[in-house]
Design a protein around this motif. Structure first.
Motif, short mmCIF file in Angstrom:
data_model
loop_
_atom_site.label_atom_id
_atom_site.label_comp_id
_atom_site.label_asym_id
_atom_site.label_seq_id
_atom_site.Cartn_x
_atom_site.Cartn_y
_atom_site.Cartn_z
N GLY A 1 -13.63 16.15 -4.98
CA GLY A 1 -13.75 15.46 -3.68
C GLY A 1 -13.56 13.96 -3.75
O GLY A 1 -12.69 13.44 -4.47
N ASP B 1 -20.93 8.71 -6.03
CA ASP B 1 -21.30 10.02 -5.48
C ASP B 1 -20.64 11.12 -6.30
O ASP B 1 -19.51 11.51 -6.03
N ASP C 1 -19.93 14.66 -7.23
CA ASP C 1 -20.05 16.03 -6.72
C ASP C 1 -19.46 16.97 -7.75
O ASP C 1 -18.28 16.86 -8.10
N ARG D 1 -11.80 24.87 1.47
CA ARG D 1 -12.68 24.70 2.62
C ARG D 1 -12.79 23.23 3.02
O ARG D 1 -13.45 22.87 3.98
N ARG D 2 -12.16 22.35 2.26
CA ARG D 2 -12.36 20.91 2.49
C ARG D 2 -11.40 20.33 3.53
O ARG D 2 -10.55 21.02 4.05
N ASN E 1 -8.95 14.67 -0.41
CA ASN E 1 -10.34 15.01 -0.78
C ASN E 1 -10.44 16.37 -1.47
O ASN E 1 -11.52 16.89 -1.68
N ASP F 1 -13.29 22.63 12.68
CA ASP F 1 -14.33 21.63 12.51
C ASP F 1 -13.87 20.29 13.09
O ASP F 1 -13.27 19.47 12.39
N ARG G 1 -13.90 16.65 11.67
CA ARG G 1 -12.85 16.13 10.79
C ARG G 1 -11.99 15.09 11.50
O ARG G 1 -11.34 14.27 10.85
N ARG H 1 -12.03 7.63 9.82
CA ARG H 1 -12.75 6.82 8.86
C ARG H 1 -11.89 6.53 7.61
O ARG H 1 -11.82 5.41 7.14
N ARG I 1 -10.42 3.03 6.47
CA ARG I 1 -10.96 2.49 5.22
C ARG I 1 -9.86 2.15 4.22
O ARG I 1 -9.88 1.12 3.59
P1 ATP Z 1 -17.37 8.87 1.27
O1 ATP Z 1 -16.62 8.02 0.31
O2 ATP Z 1 -17.36 8.33 2.66
O3 ATP Z 1 -18.72 9.32 0.81
P2 ATP Z 1 -16.58 11.55 0.76
O4 ATP Z 1 -15.21 12.14 0.78
O5 ATP Z 1 -17.29 11.52 -0.55
O6 ATP Z 1 -16.45 10.14 1.40
P3 ATP Z 1 -18.67 13.16 1.88
O7 ATP Z 1 -19.04 13.19 3.32
O8 ATP Z 1 -19.66 12.74 0.88
O9 ATP Z 1 -17.38 12.25 1.87
O10 ATP Z 1 -18.09 14.56 1.51
C1 ATP Z 1 -17.85 14.98 0.19
C2 ATP Z 1 -16.67 15.95 0.16
O11 ATP Z 1 -16.97 17.10 0.94
C3 ATP Z 1 -15.39 15.35 0.78
O12 ATP Z 1 -14.63 14.67 -0.18
C4 ATP Z 1 -14.71 16.56 1.33
O13 ATP Z 1 -13.98 17.19 0.32
C5 ATP Z 1 -15.83 17.49 1.70
N1 ATP Z 1 -16.18 17.44 3.14
C6 ATP Z 1 -17.13 16.68 3.73
N2 ATP Z 1 -17.18 16.91 5.05
C7 ATP Z 1 -16.25 17.85 5.32
C8 ATP Z 1 -15.81 18.53 6.50
N3 ATP Z 1 -16.32 18.26 7.69
N4 ATP Z 1 -14.85 19.44 6.37
C9 ATP Z 1 -14.33 19.72 5.17
N5 ATP Z 1 -14.68 19.13 4.04
C10 ATP Z 1 -15.62 18.19 4.09
#
Ligand code: ATP
Length: 434
Positions: A41, A55, A57, A128-129, A134, A174, A177, A183, A187
């Motif tokens: 991610g 972060d 994951d 699913r992302r 990401n 969803d 998204r 965002r 960014r």
């Molecule tokens: P940030 O840098 O803003 O934290 P992030 O990509 O790490 O961005 P998170 O909200 O922490 O954002 O989400 C972690 C991961 O989970 C994302 O990279 C994405 O792959 C997945 N994700 C989060 N929200 C969704 C969503 N609504 N639908 C699909 N995948 C999602």
């Protein structure tokens, strides 16, 4: 636009040592449990963009809970386990957290529903992302350390600065998204892939945002508000008519966007005087500054996380016209200035400063901030008791009187204050006796 696994491994090794060590240990634990483990991610995205991201994951093909417990033995943090979801969180001593999930597939029973979950492989977990950028994973197990998993072309999209969804119904399933796309576009200064744009417009056309609860919209808007690139997000949302489709009172003018854009320079200019304020409040006040008073409350449901913040914003907005009316007076009395501003938050004061271009208003706001806002008297009710004054509403009269004199510069020391309190008490008593 390709990256070799060995280059990926090099990139991992160049990470700050603390982060690399965590990933390395995660790989060891994966090997020991004979499970594949990946970092996924946003972390992978930011690794390629050379943006620091703490972060972490992790996705485990196997048993995420057992993995979390084992990894925690190495890292000696605290675990929070959510057995029914197969997910866990490690909280490290330095305050950082690591999220661990069991690879899972999500499906939606109906559009805009919350997803249902079942155990699966890394492919489905990535599928699913939200966006291709990401959806990349890097394997951490020793034999495959640095192996990039990029089924959907995320790396190429990253190089081409492009936000792209994985399939046509993504925004329909969803709609949050839509906000996430905004965002990331703002960014990283990326652009929206043409086809993705048409999918988004289709979802907007079908009014999918109206299917989201206020709470889910709020969560996304607050993320957007916290970003440095807010003015860019607003511009994008205006172009796509996103905000007005959530609430037709939310029409963001170019002036508002310019003011939002200027916040940074005021923050720099006043970094000492306004250093510990919550800048998100200032942003929301600017955003809602052109909204009719009656519509403010409804809109605050979309922006405010708690009551205290809400009331600070509400008071700032509602008091604005009264404050401006008063602060254009040439010879405004100091105490009057104090009274009109001291119940307002410092965020509201900065908001007025940015919002108004009137020289008097700005002068008074600054004068208040520098000279009056922290004015206080030294005497208390306890001192009045010592003077044998019977407690009651008269205490407030006396203390207010002394405060007024202090603000006007008529008393300085504790003794001055006490003497004035005595004198005023006598005068009040005299009045009552008459
Ligand atoms: P940030 O840098 O803003 O934290 P992030 O990509 O790490 O961005 P998170 O909200 O922490 O954002 O989400 C972690 C991961 O989970 C994302 O990279 C994405 O792959 C997945 N994700 C989060 N929200 C969704 C969503 N609504 N639908 C699909 N995948 C999602």
């Amino acid at each position: 636009d390709v990256i070799e696994d060995k280059d990926c491994k090099e990139l991992l090794k160049k990470l700050p040592k603390e982060i690399y060590d965590i990933l390395d240990k995660a790989g060891d634990v994966g090997d020991r449990l004979n499970e594949k483990v990946y970092v996924v991610g946003g972390f992978v995205r930011d690794l390629f963009l050379n943006v620091e991201n703490w972060d972490i994951d992790l996705v485990v093909e196997g048993d995420g809970i057992a993995f979390a417990i084992e990894l925690n033995k190495e890292l000696k943090g605290n675990t929070k386990l959510y057995k029914e979801f197969g997910t866990g969180m490690l909280e490290l001593e330095n305050g950082k957290t690591i999220d661990i999930v069991t690879a899972r597939r999500e499906y939606y029973e109906y559009p805009a529903a919350l997803p249902k979950v079942e155990k699966s492989t890394i492919w489905s977990d990535l599928f699913r992302r939200d966006f291709t950028i990401n959806c990349m994973a890097i394997q951490l197990n020793k034999d495959n350390q640095g192996k990039l998993i990029d089924y959907f072309g995320g790396f190429t999209d990253l190089k081409n600065k492009r936000i792209r969804v994985l399939y046509n119904l993504s925004f329909i399933e969803d709609p949050t998204r839509i906000f996430r796309a905004i965002r990331f576009l703002a960014r990283y200064n990326f652009s929206l892939d043409e086809e993705t744009k048409s999918f988004m417009e289709q979802a907007l056309g079908e009014n999918m945002l109206s299917k989201l609860s206020n709470d889910r919209i709020k969560e996304e808007l607050v993320y957007i508000l916290k970003e440095k690139s807010l003015s860019e997000s607003l511009r994008l949302m205006q172009d796509l008519r996103i905000l007005s489709s959530i609430n037709n009172n939310l029409n963001i003018s170019n002036e508002i966007i310019d003011k939002i854009n200027s916040i940074k320079s005021y923050q720099d200019q006043f970094k000492d005087i306004f250093k510990d304020i919550n800048i998100v409040l200032v942003k929301v006040m600017i955003l809602l500054s052109e909204v009719e008073a009656e519509a403010i409350n409804g809109l605050l449901d979309l922006f405010c996380v708690n009551k205290e913040i809400r009331s600070k914003i509400y008071n700032g907005l509602i008091s604005k016209s009264k404050v401006y009316e008063l602060l254009v007076e040439e010879d405004l009395d100091k105490y009057c200035l104090y009274q009109s501003l001291h119940t307002l938050s410092r965020e509201a004061i900065l908001f007025y400063y940015i919002d108004s271009d009137n020289a008097y208003i700005r002068h008074y706001l600054m004068f208040y901030t520098l000279n009056l806002q922290n004015k206080n008297i030294s005497i208390t009710g306890e001192d009045l008791k010592q003077l044998n004054i019977k407690p009651g509403p008269i205490y407030k009269d006396i203390l207010d009187y002394v405060l007024e004199a202090k603000i006007k510069g008529l008393v300085y020391s504790y003794e001055d204050e006490l003497a004035l309190a005595k004198k005023h008490y006598k005068a009040l008593k005299g009045e009552k006796n008459v």
